[in-house]
Design a protein around this motif. Structure first.
Motif, short mmCIF file in Angstrom:
data_model
loop_
_atom_site.label_atom_id
_atom_site.label_comp_id
_atom_site.label_asym_id
_atom_site.label_seq_id
_atom_site.Cartn_x
_atom_site.Cartn_y
_atom_site.Cartn_z
N SER A 170 -53.71 112.25 72.05
CA SER A 170 -54.89 112.00 71.22
C SER A 170 -54.73 110.70 70.45
O SER A 170 -55.66 109.91 70.31
CB SER A 170 -55.09 113.14 70.22
N LEU A 171 -53.51 110.49 69.96
CA LEU A 171 -53.25 109.33 69.14
C LEU A 171 -53.44 108.05 69.95
O LEU A 171 -54.01 107.07 69.46
CB LEU A 171 -51.82 109.40 68.61
N PHE A 172 -52.99 108.10 71.18
CA PHE A 172 -53.11 106.94 72.05
C PHE A 172 -54.59 106.60 72.31
O PHE A 172 -55.02 105.45 72.15
CB PHE A 172 -52.38 107.22 73.37
N TRP A 173 -55.38 107.63 72.67
CA TRP A 173 -56.80 107.38 72.91
C TRP A 173 -57.49 106.86 71.66
O TRP A 173 -58.39 106.02 71.73
CB TRP A 173 -57.50 108.66 73.39
N VAL A 215 -53.71 104.74 61.52
CA VAL A 215 -52.84 105.44 60.56
C VAL A 215 -53.59 106.60 59.92
O VAL A 215 -53.09 107.74 59.85
CB VAL A 215 -52.28 104.47 59.50
N ALA A 216 -54.81 106.33 59.47
CA ALA A 216 -55.60 107.40 58.85
C ALA A 216 -55.87 108.52 59.85
O ALA A 216 -55.73 109.71 59.53
CB ALA A 216 -56.93 106.83 58.33
N GLY A 217 -56.22 108.14 61.09
CA GLY A 217 -56.49 109.15 62.11
C GLY A 217 -55.25 109.96 62.45
O GLY A 217 -55.32 111.17 62.67
N ILE A 249 -56.78 103.14 71.36
CA ILE A 249 -57.60 102.39 72.32
C ILE A 249 -59.02 102.22 71.77
O ILE A 249 -59.58 101.11 71.73
CB ILE A 249 -57.65 103.13 73.68
N TRP A 250 -59.59 103.33 71.33
CA TRP A 250 -60.95 103.30 70.79
C TRP A 250 -61.05 102.35 69.61
O TRP A 250 -62.00 101.56 69.51
CB TRP A 250 -61.37 104.73 70.39
N ASP A 251 -60.06 102.42 68.70
CA ASP A 251 -60.10 101.56 67.52
C ASP A 251 -60.08 100.09 67.94
O ASP A 251 -60.80 99.26 67.36
CB ASP A 251 -58.89 101.85 66.62
N ILE A 252 -59.27 99.79 68.94
CA ILE A 252 -59.18 98.39 69.39
C ILE A 252 -60.50 97.94 70.02
O ILE A 252 -61.00 96.85 69.73
CB ILE A 252 -58.00 98.22 70.38
N ILE A 253 -61.09 98.81 70.85
CA ILE A 253 -62.36 98.45 71.49
C ILE A 253 -63.43 98.15 70.45
O ILE A 253 -64.11 97.13 70.49
CB ILE A 253 -62.83 99.59 72.43
N VAL A 254 -63.57 99.07 69.50
CA VAL A 254 -64.59 98.89 68.46
C VAL A 254 -64.39 97.57 67.73
O VAL A 254 -65.31 96.78 67.54
CB VAL A 254 -64.57 100.06 67.46
N VAL A 283 -45.19 111.75 66.26
CA VAL A 283 -46.09 111.11 67.23
C VAL A 283 -46.12 111.94 68.51
O VAL A 283 -47.18 112.22 69.06
CB VAL A 283 -45.64 109.67 67.52
N ARG A 284 -44.93 112.36 68.95
CA ARG A 284 -44.88 113.23 70.13
C ARG A 284 -45.62 114.53 69.87
O ARG A 284 -46.23 115.10 70.76
CB ARG A 284 -43.43 113.53 70.50
N TYR A 285 -45.54 115.03 68.66
CA TYR A 285 -46.19 116.29 68.30
C TYR A 285 -47.71 116.18 68.47
O TYR A 285 -48.35 117.06 69.03
CB TYR A 285 -45.83 116.63 66.85
#
Lengths: 295, 295, 295, 295, 295
Positions: A18-21, A238-240, A24-29, A12-14
């Motif tokens: 990007s993963l965080f954004w 997860v897929a992303g 956020i996007w997934d939740i908004i959609v 995740v750190r690696y």
């Protein structure tokens, strides 16, 4: 279990922010779709599959090219190590010792270390490191900015020293050619490394996977939300995550000398060469001393 | 039929406990869904397919890289065998025998065996094996911890012996260079083997297939249970079994010198080299004896 | 049309009884489903697709590895042919003829044939063929069981003969080294061939495709019968036929020296080398005779 | 636009009558289904997908193997060109000219052309071309049927000429070996080309793609007619056209010396070698004449 | 963000007008379907998938072949650089300097630059550049049209100069052979580059991906409009954009010497060789001057 968790955390750190954004996007959609859209528009999965398979072809090609570049660079550095050892062995056994260990041997071994160190810096696009100054004559080190390829000039200097030994009768013609063949190998390794450092992947292969993966990650929740509902952020993150990891490693490996977690450890390799050459010189000195005692 | 069954059994043992835990999980998921969930929520297959195809790309890349590493390591050990034989043949035919078989020939052949044995141990990250002590002078064996690459120093020792023969006039210049070329080949093989042993696959390629396969195996029964009902554990365990086997073999092959069922059998290869060299020395001694009788 | 039919027939024979059993199974499944099952249970296609794509990855990897092994083996035998011709050419032009054609030339060319013949037998795991006895001294042939690599000892014997010519002054130092280089190439080819013969594909790659294809062929009719009805045996036998053919050829190619329709024709290659070498010797003898007449 | 149309036309001619028969079949199937079948039987697409993906694996493997064979053959002919030039350069610079240009140089360059020409004919399975008779002594040309590899004997003849120069003192030992190394390279190229010409792809790979594609093209309209109706012939002919083109090019490339639009242009390559060698000889003659004038 | 946008813009310009026409077409199809078709005919996705996967196989093969050609060409130019440096180093160290720096050394280094420059022009199918006239004798430059491979004749000229040094006793036999080996390497690189320049990809691989992608892009909106409605132009233009980019880069890379954004920068490489050789000559002159002062 704990180890698996640590591995995931490391990854995740690696991937980083990007993963965080993405999350956020997934939740908004998902929230927008579930809360505000009444008519429940159904988006077809076809374009997702279409873009997905084009993406797979593109990424698997890019990543395998990137890996091949990385592995070729590593192989060439490995060959640099072998050829440095062979060069040292040949210098130590083929050049005559008129009395005591011929001092040119130590000089040549030091120069070989200087050669690899200055090449390593050149490949990273850095200045010639200062420790090289302790390995070659000061005057030669001063001229480092008068040439566009200092490592090559260091190698030519070693060749000139060997030519001197040859003309002084301390190295026979055939031995000289054997050493020249080893220097041809060193040149070839150097050239191969420069090729990889100077010729990036064609930019569509270098930048598009990242671009298309971002695009794809943005489309995924829209395609899935209709059937997965509130589980969408989980599934599409997860897929992303998988895609972002695969993209990231390809991006790292494609430039094997640039700063990244997977870059070729040229400094460690140079230090290793230096240790090997020191040990060989020590052995040769001991053997020579014994031989003189015996005679 | 029986053979097929035995093969399956062997494979099940190869995968080990993971398979058992997978079966348990599959049964739990199925039972929970069939017995307690009333509304029969339907999970879409899309995410399964998505993760599945990303997985296929990742695993097929990883496994073919791992196989290539393994096969390259095997090829390099094969080349080590060939070059050892060539080295022995050249020592036996190119060095002169002033009276009887030159004793340095037996010494050099023994040293060559010592070289391969100490290299094999080095690659596995082990101590230099004690049988090497019987092949080289005790004093040289003592110095094994003063260097970071003992095999390389053994090879240099052989080169020094050959240089002694050359200076003593028992080996001509051209023959010496032919032997030096063979030693360059040996160095190259050694370097290639060290490269494979010291540079693991980039860790995302090494660890992620296992991680994602575990994840995928956990999702599979959830995706299938709606349509397969009580057959779910059977179907998803069989599918998981295939994936686990493929993952396991990739994990084994990627580190060809580490302990696994598929590791390169370096000890057997060294023993083979030793047998070949012994037979060659015996032949040469017999031939020499006959020649002396004839003259 | 007729040719196509003959080709299909040839292929059916190639696959053999497996195809017949598959057809029987397909018919049983279809009949049972159509006649006895009332409720018309619908089996989902998902697991079929899942297993199918894992299978495709596995088989395409296995088959391309197997093909590469086969082609490498063929390439190495081709190199054996080239190097044998080069060896013969060098023997014929570099060794001096004090009076008439030097008899050692014919001996060396015969020994080269003996070398390839005994290597071919070794690779197939067979005894050294009796025709080798007519090509090398009886006494040497007797010793064939005292070594674990007879071909290597034959090659060393040739090297010893060349060393004799060198010490007798009928071959100069540089020519001797050129011949030694060719023998190094021969050693390398031999080593490569032994590597392929002695290192099978990792067994999961070797046996699993067959296992999983059998499994898959058994599942296919169950998945199809619901939609295809009485056409199921036709469709699933045709699909199974394709898979069995692909599996069979991979299994054949992965062991290129074992008895199969696609094995490397080592005997034909050895006979070809023998013919080439005979023609070269005849030419050299004729040229030598003419030169003597002219002088 | 017009160019695109011309390209399509060229391609249609490339595929030939198969395309026409495919169209007829597609129309028959569609007409029968639309006009005579009342019950509108629905054929499932599953078997089509199944056969389709097995086909894709098979064809992509076959075509890439075929392409690799073709490119390897082309690479080897390229190496034949380079080595012929190197051979010519070495003959022209290494052999001494006692007075005027040594006539053996022109002879050797002519023989080199004869070598490539007779090899090209051999690879196509043709008789040695008559123009070779103008390049080598009549007596040698007569013996072309007494050997199973005439090109190899021509090369040996050149080696014998060089050995003559060596014994006459017009070529030193080291230069002779340099030329012998070049002849080893020529032998290796020849061997590689013979390997490709004599070892076809294993026949399942060679013939099955064609067979399975025919089968697939016959099934496609049956699977599509239900949903596409009268558009079926159009859609399935276009899809079939693509597959037939892909099949055809694989079939052409797999035998790179057999008559086809993509065969290796060996005659053009031989003519090119001849032109290069003529220009080099002319240059050398001019340079020699000038040197004589100067002295 | 801005950088991403700039990258997209750059890419759009890279693809060019095709993208615009594709967008127009997508809008027309969508408008016609949405506004004028009443019955809402449903087109099945099957043919789209079928053509799509055949396309993926074809394009991924084409693009990886094109990339391999491009990378091989780049590798060969890299080897040309290394070998030029090795040639210069050998000329500078192996040829004797009777008094002061032997003037033939500067001549040979200039000729080497002329060789690479004329080869670069030859590969692009251009005239020999005028700057070559300043590097070689005018008379030699005049003869550039009398040969079909001027670069090869320049190299032969260098070999003749070296042969002159050898006969004049300023270069020993073994050093001469070492230089000849380097010239063999140069010949091989030249031959490899000519092979890539003169042998295009078989035309079905070169032109079909473009043809089929155009076809596919035209079908895509027809297949999607039923389910996507007014979003069709967006989705199918984005998908088409990806395909057009992938096609374009393959088309560029397959001819690595033709004018395109990704062509091999042969002029920059030649200029680099020239700089390296100048720096080496300068170093050698300085070293020589110092040695003369010291003596």
């Amino acid at each position: 279990m704990l180890q698996t968790f640590r591995l995931i955390l490391k990854t995740v750190r690696y991937v980083g922010w990007s993963l965080f954004w993405l999350l956020i996007w997934d939740i908004i959609v998902t929230a927008y779709y579930m809360l505000f859209l009444d008519s429940r528009v159904s988006f077809p999965l076809m374009p997702l599959t279409l873009v997905g398979s084009a993406l797979v072809v593109l990424i698997s090609f890019r990543n395998s090219s990137a890996y091949n570049r990385w592995w070729e660079a590593r192989t060439l550095w490995g060959a640099m190590t072998n050829n440095s050892r062979s060069f040292a062995r040949e210098v130590l056994t083929l050049v005559d010792d008129p009395d005591g260990l011929n001092p040119v041997k130590a000089t040549l071994l030091r120069r070989q270390v200087a050669y690899t160190r200055s090449l390593a810096a050149q490949l990273r696009g850095e200045e010639c490191p200062t420790e090289v100054a302790t390995l070659i004559p000061a005057e030669e080190y001063e001229r480092r900015s008068q040439t566009n390829n200092f490592a090559n000039n260091v190698l030519q200097g070693s060749a000139a020293l060997l030519a001197g030994e040859y003309r002084a009768g301390r190295l026979d013609s055939i031995g000289f050619m054997r050493l020249e063949s080893t220097m041809v190998e060193l040149s070839n390794c150097q050239g191969g490394l420069e090729r990889i450092a100077n010729t990036p992947l064609p930019y569509p292969y270098a930048y598009f996977p990242g671009l298309f993966i971002s695009l794809f990650c943005m489309i995924v929740p829209i395609g899935l939300v209709d059937s997965l509902g509130w589980f969408t952020p989980l599934a599409s993150t997860v897929a992303g995550f998988m895609l972002l990891v695969i993209e990231r490693i390809g991006a790292d490996l494609q430039s094997p000398f640039q700063k990244s977690e997977h870059q070729i450890q040229t400094d460690a390799l140079c230090a290793n060469i230096q240790k090997n050459l020191d040990a060989m010189l020590r052995d040769a000195a001991r053997r020579g001393a014994r031989a003189r005692v015996a005679s």
